[in-house]
Design a protein around this motif. Structure first.
Motif, PDB file in Angstrom:
ATOM      1  N   GLY A  36       0.796  -1.314   0.008  1.00  0.00           N
ATOM      2  CA  GLY A  36      -0.120  -0.097   0.015  1.00  0.00           C
ATOM      3  C   GLY A  36       0.803   1.167   0.024  1.00  0.00           C
ATOM      4  O   GLY A  36       1.899   1.288  -0.535  1.00  0.00           O
ATOM      5  N   GLU A  37       0.419   2.320   0.539  1.00  0.00           N
ATOM      6  CA  GLU A  37       0.898   3.666   0.474  1.00  0.00           C
ATOM      7  C   GLU A  37       1.946   3.752   1.650  1.00  0.00           C
ATOM      8  O   GLU A  37       1.505   3.325   2.689  1.00  0.00           O
ATOM      9  N   TRP A  38       2.825   4.547   1.460  1.00  0.00           N
ATOM     10  CA  TRP A  38       4.089   4.753   2.543  1.00  0.00           C
ATOM     11  C   TRP A  38       3.976   6.314   2.310  1.00  0.00           C
ATOM     12  O   TRP A  38       3.991   7.071   1.424  1.00  0.00           O
ATOM     13  N   GLU A  39       4.664   6.793   3.542  1.00  0.00           N
ATOM     14  CA  GLU A  39       4.966   8.195   3.712  1.00  0.00           C
ATOM     15  C   GLU A  39       6.011   8.016   4.701  1.00  0.00           C
ATOM     16  O   GLU A  39       6.030   8.105   5.923  1.00  0.00           O
ATOM     17  N   ASN A  40       7.062   8.819   4.172  1.00  0.00           N
ATOM     18  CA  ASN A  40       8.528   8.934   5.152  1.00  0.00           C
ATOM     19  C   ASN A  40       9.035   7.639   5.959  1.00  0.00           C
ATOM     20  O   ASN A  40       9.100   7.531   7.126  1.00  0.00           O
ATOM     21  N   GLY A  41       8.640   6.526   5.171  1.00  0.00           N
ATOM     22  CA  GLY A  41       9.216   5.559   5.819  1.00  0.00           C
ATOM     23  C   GLY A  41       8.248   4.629   6.671  1.00  0.00           C
ATOM     24  O   GLY A  41       8.147   3.648   7.312  1.00  0.00           O
ATOM     25  N   ARG A  42       6.929   5.183   6.670  1.00  0.00           N
ATOM     26  CA  ARG A  42       6.054   4.422   7.572  1.00  0.00           C
ATOM     27  C   ARG A  42       4.728   4.394   6.655  1.00  0.00           C
ATOM     28  O   ARG A  42       4.121   5.102   5.912  1.00  0.00           O
ATOM     29  N   LYS A  43       3.884   3.307   7.062  1.00  0.00           N
ATOM     30  CA  LYS A  43       2.574   3.172   6.447  1.00  0.00           C
ATOM     31  C   LYS A  43       1.420   4.120   6.453  1.00  0.00           C
ATOM     32  O   LYS A  43       1.419   4.654   7.915  1.00  0.00           O
ATOM     33  N   HIS A  44       1.232   4.741   5.552  1.00  0.00           N
ATOM     34  CA  HIS A  44       0.326   5.877   5.512  1.00  0.00           C
ATOM     35  C   HIS A  44      -0.502   6.167   4.291  1.00  0.00           C
ATOM     36  O   HIS A  44       0.125   6.184   3.253  1.00  0.00           O
ATOM     37  N   GLY A  45      -1.778   5.978   4.610  1.00  0.00           N
ATOM     38  CA  GLY A  45      -2.911   6.099   3.452  1.00  0.00           C
ATOM     39  C   GLY A  45      -3.622   4.823   3.213  1.00  0.00           C
ATOM     40  O   GLY A  45      -4.154   4.206   4.332  1.00  0.00           O
ATOM     41  N   ILE A  46      -3.756   4.222   2.220  1.00  0.00           N
ATOM     42  CA  ILE A  46      -4.598   3.049   1.796  1.00  0.00           C
ATOM     43  C   ILE A  46      -3.686   1.996   1.755  1.00  0.00           C
ATOM     44  O   ILE A  46      -2.808   2.005   0.940  1.00  0.00           O
ATOM     45  N   GLY A  47      -3.960   0.740   2.445  1.00  0.00           N
ATOM     46  CA  GLY A  47      -2.895  -0.180   2.155  1.00  0.00           C
ATOM     47  C   GLY A  47      -3.813  -1.468   2.724  1.00  0.00           C
ATOM     48  O   GLY A  47      -5.061  -1.508   3.349  1.00  0.00           O
ATOM     49  N   LYS A  48      -3.014  -2.471   2.600  1.00  0.00           N
ATOM     50  CA  LYS A  48      -3.446  -3.932   3.103  1.00  0.00           C
ATOM     51  C   LYS A  48      -2.474  -4.767   3.847  1.00  0.00           C
ATOM     52  O   LYS A  48      -1.300  -4.866   3.156  1.00  0.00           O
ATOM     53  N   LEU A  49      -2.868  -5.175   5.060  1.00  0.00           N
ATOM     54  CA  LEU A  49      -1.766  -5.837   5.659  1.00  0.00           C
ATOM     55  C   LEU A  49      -2.149  -7.008   5.711  1.00  0.00           C
ATOM     56  O   LEU A  49      -3.198  -7.544   6.321  1.00  0.00           O
ATOM     57  N   LEU A  50      -1.223  -8.252   5.333  1.00  0.00           N
ATOM     58  CA  LEU A  50      -1.701  -9.790   5.301  1.00  0.00           C
ATOM     59  C   LEU A  50      -1.058 -10.174   6.142  1.00  0.00           C
ATOM     60  O   LEU A  50       0.020 -10.044   6.742  1.00  0.00           O
ATOM     61  N   MET A  51      -1.420 -11.430   6.610  1.00  0.00           N
ATOM     62  CA  MET A  51      -1.194 -12.436   7.812  1.00  0.00           C
ATOM     63  C   MET A  51      -1.131 -13.763   7.285  1.00  0.00           C
ATOM     64  O   MET A  51      -1.610 -13.914   6.258  1.00  0.00           O
ATOM     65  N   LYS A  52       0.019 -14.616   7.609  1.00  0.00           N
ATOM     66  CA  LYS A  52       0.260 -15.815   6.942  1.00  0.00           C
ATOM     67  C   LYS A  52      -0.788 -16.629   7.137  1.00  0.00           C
ATOM     68  O   LYS A  52      -1.138 -17.543   6.314  1.00  0.00           O
ATOM     69  N   ASP A  53      -1.511 -16.476   8.272  1.00  0.00           N
ATOM     70  CA  ASP A  53      -2.920 -17.390   8.600  1.00  0.00           C
ATOM     71  C   ASP A  53      -3.979 -17.261   7.674  1.00  0.00           C
ATOM     72  O   ASP A  53      -5.037 -18.047   7.676  1.00  0.00           O
ATOM     73  N   GLY A  54      -3.942 -16.147   6.856  1.00  0.00           N
ATOM     74  CA  GLY A  54      -4.990 -15.689   6.074  1.00  0.00           C
ATOM     75  C   GLY A  54      -5.973 -14.489   6.638  1.00  0.00           C
ATOM     76  O   GLY A  54      -6.680 -14.112   5.703  1.00  0.00           O
ATOM     77  N   SER A  55      -5.547 -14.110   7.568  1.00  0.00           N
ATOM     78  CA  SER A  55      -6.240 -12.850   8.125  1.00  0.00           C
ATOM     79  C   SER A  55      -5.585 -11.785   7.683  1.00  0.00           C
ATOM     80  O   SER A  55      -4.470 -11.806   6.932  1.00  0.00           O
ATOM     81  N   TYR A  56      -6.429 -10.433   7.522  1.00  0.00           N
ATOM     82  CA  TYR A  56      -6.092  -9.489   6.850  1.00  0.00           C
ATOM     83  C   TYR A  56      -6.521  -8.081   7.351  1.00  0.00           C
ATOM     84  O   TYR A  56      -7.694  -8.227   7.980  1.00  0.00           O
ATOM     85  N   TYR A  57      -5.886  -6.957   6.978  1.00  0.00           N
ATOM     86  CA  TYR A  57      -6.601  -5.776   7.432  1.00  0.00           C
ATOM     87  C   TYR A  57      -6.540  -4.894   6.067  1.00  0.00           C
ATOM     88  O   TYR A  57      -5.339  -4.701   5.649  1.00  0.00           O
ATOM     89  N   GLU A  58      -7.665  -4.329   5.674  1.00  0.00           N
ATOM     90  CA  GLU A  58      -7.468  -3.539   4.373  1.00  0.00           C
ATOM     91  C   GLU A  58      -8.210  -2.061   4.717  1.00  0.00           C
ATOM     92  O   GLU A  58      -9.503  -2.228   5.005  1.00  0.00           O
ATOM     93  N   GLY A  59      -7.532  -0.996   4.577  1.00  0.00           N
ATOM     94  CA  GLY A  59      -8.264   0.253   4.926  1.00  0.00           C
ATOM     95  C   GLY A  59      -7.138   1.356   5.047  1.00  0.00           C
ATOM     96  O   GLY A  59      -6.092   1.367   4.531  1.00  0.00           O
ATOM     97  N   GLU A  60      -7.422   2.289   5.972  1.00  0.00           N
ATOM     98  CA  GLU A  60      -6.576   3.395   6.248  1.00  0.00           C
ATOM     99  C   GLU A  60      -5.563   3.194   7.322  1.00  0.00           C
ATOM    100  O   GLU A  60      -5.685   2.473   8.298  1.00  0.00           O
ATOM    101  N   PHE A  61      -4.379   3.844   7.053  1.00  0.00           N
ATOM    102  CA  PHE A  61      -3.234   3.847   7.950  1.00  0.00           C
ATOM    103  C   PHE A  61      -2.781   5.238   8.237  1.00  0.00           C
ATOM    104  O   PHE A  61      -3.177   6.055   7.166  1.00  0.00           O
TER     105      PHE A  61
END
Length: 520
Positions: A36-61
């Protein structure tokens, strides 16, 4: 641009050697992956965080944290949330869909249902109201799957405080609750029409009616043809009147002891007909056969009956019927002639007539039984008096009376038969010697209503006369017919014995009878 790093692997846009723009980053532990989006080395904006077991978060950071609106899915539970987040936690307004089919929409406070919301559980029940720490707390309403509806106070997922429960069948309770049960002051309007207003303990009335009690003596006397009143109370286990209850429907029956022709209990023609609907148990050690009751009116030429009446049993009115004396006078000789013929033919018949080996009854008696049964089959059921509703735990059946016995009334037929058999044993020889005289009396009885019938005068015949109430012992029963039963409980019936004694002739009537004798 690909940037290998000891802390992970990044592929994407950079600015001043920092992750900036859009890119994919794989964490060193290989469990997380962000795209997803980054700003100055940090997650910032819209992105998707995936986990190995199939869980996820998708939205704003925001500055590396999950913040704002997004969608979170848990692979282990199968739950999915869509809504607001704060510092990586579910917080604010959102919708949670549970794996078992339940669904919550409302406010959350750092991962827990707290505030106002609506929960539809996996059974289809809907709750709308306040929550605290994932439980119903405060004011709310619950729509049950069966159609019931509760609106009121909740404490820790239980109905507690003040609330109103509207049942699907129309019943209504309003009052205090504790531990999900009626507790405290409350009132109920039951779908049967019964109402209760008072204290409740663990879901039941504190002063609950447990029995019906007929006031007065257990054995009473009433003069033949006179009215009487039956008063009934609803009492609790302590014998106290339950004044808080109203509207329970009570029905009154009368009955006569059910006898059998044969002491051994074998079936006879009179007992072959299935009349179980008219039999009821009594606490006096015998079953009783229903006997008609009627409302008593002061006018001598009017008899007010209940709704259903006998069509061929001499009771044919459906409301109030004005009976002319002339009609009764004209009809009575026919009835006497008919019954007299039957009695004489039975009493004066020789025992030498052919006998049915199976039943032990001679052919003439057998023919009479079949005739009586055919008439009994055609009559309607015993009519009921109007039911009474208890008010303040009390009800009364006022000015009621025993109706005239229907023609071919089974208990009286059996009594007559038993009396006839008893008299036969005592006077069989005398009857054989008077066979010719009996035939003459038979012909006279058809034309003169005042002559003796089968060795009995009209005065002696009055006990079985279809135009009078037969003296003797009757049973009175009052039973609870509330439908459906109040709180699922029907009270046991109450009983008394009613002893009908013959009416003594007045002096005036005695003079008239003497005058008739001398005039003839």
């Amino acid at each position: 641009m690909e940037m290998p790093s000891a802390s992970g692997r990044y592929v994407g846009e950079v600015k001043q050697q920092l992750r900036h723009g859009f890119g994919l980053y794989a964490y060193p532990n290989s469990f997380f992956e962000y795209e997803g989006e980054w700003e100055n080395g940090r997650k910032h904006g819209i992105g998707k965080l995936l986990m190995k077991d199939g869980s996820y978060y998708e939205g704003e950071f925001v500055k590396g944290e999950i913040e704002g609106n997004g969608v979170r899915y848990w692979a282990s539970s199968g739950n999915e949330y869509c809504g607001q987040f704060c510092q990586g936690e579910i917080h604010g307004y959102g919708v949670m869909k549970y794996r078992d089919g339940a669904r919550y929409e409302g406010e959350f406070h750092y991962g827990a249902r707290t505030g106002h919301g609506a929960l539809i559980d996996n059974a289809g029940q809907v709750y709308r109201g306040s929550f605290h720490n994932n439980r119903k707390q405060g004011e709310g309403e619950l729509f049950y799957k069966n159609g019931d509806h509760y609106q009121g106070d909740w404490v820790l997922d239980r109905r507690q405080g003040h609330g109103i429960l509207q049942y699907a069948d129309g019943s209504l309770y309003e009052g205090q609750w504790r531990n999900d049960l009626f507790n405290g002051q409350g009132s109920m309007i039951h779908c049967s029409g019964v109402t209760y207003n008072g204290m409740w303990i663990n879901g039941r009335p504190a002063a609950e009616a447990s029995k019906l009690v007929i006031l007065g003596e257990e054995i009473r006397e009433v003069v033949q043809g006179f009215p009487f009143t039956i008063e009934v109370q609803l009492q609790n286990n302590e014998g106290k009147l339950v004044k808080a209850e109203n509207g329970r429907v009570l029905q009154i029956w009368a009955g006569v002891k059910h006898n059998k022709l044969s002491p051994a209990g074998s079936d006879t023609f009179l007992e072959m007909l299935d009349l179980e609907e008219s039999l009821f148990e009594t606490p006096f050690g015998f079953d009783a056969f229903r006997y008609p009751l009627m409302e008593y009116v002061l006018e001598p030429n009017k008899v007010k009956r209940s709704s259903a009446e006998f069509n061929r049993s001499g009771i044919t009115t459906t409301g109030s019927l004005s009976i002319k004396d002339s009609d009764v006078t004209e009809a009575k000789p026919d009835l006497l002639a008919m019954t007299g013929t039957m009695h004489v033919s039975l009493r004066d018949t020789s025992d030498s007539l052919p006998v049915n080996k199976r039943t032990g009854i001679n052919q003439q008696e057998e023919a009479l039984y079949e005739y009586q049964l055919s008439a009994a089959k055609e009559k309607e059921s015993v009519p009921d008096l109007a039911n009474q509703k208890a008010e303040g735990g009390y009800a009364a059946f006022r000015k009621i009376a025993l109706a005239l016995p229907p023609a071919f009334y089974r208990p009286f037929m059996i009594l007559d038969e038993l009396e006839k058999k008893s008299s036969k044993k005592l006077s069989s020889r005398a009857l054989n010697g008077r066979a010719t005289a009996s035939q003459e009396k038979l012909s006279e009885s058809r034309s003169e209503p005042n002559v003796k019938l089968g060795g009995r005068s009209k005065k002696m015949q009055s006990a079985t006369d279809p135009q009078t109430v037969r003296p003797g012992e009757y049973v009175i029963m009052v039973k609870d017919v509330t439908t459906p039963p109040f709180l699922g409980r029907t009270l046991s019936p109450a009983f008394i014995l009613l002893n009908v004694i013959p009416q003594k002739p007045t002096k005036k009537s005695s003079k008239k009878e003497i005058h008739k004798v001398f005039s003839t």
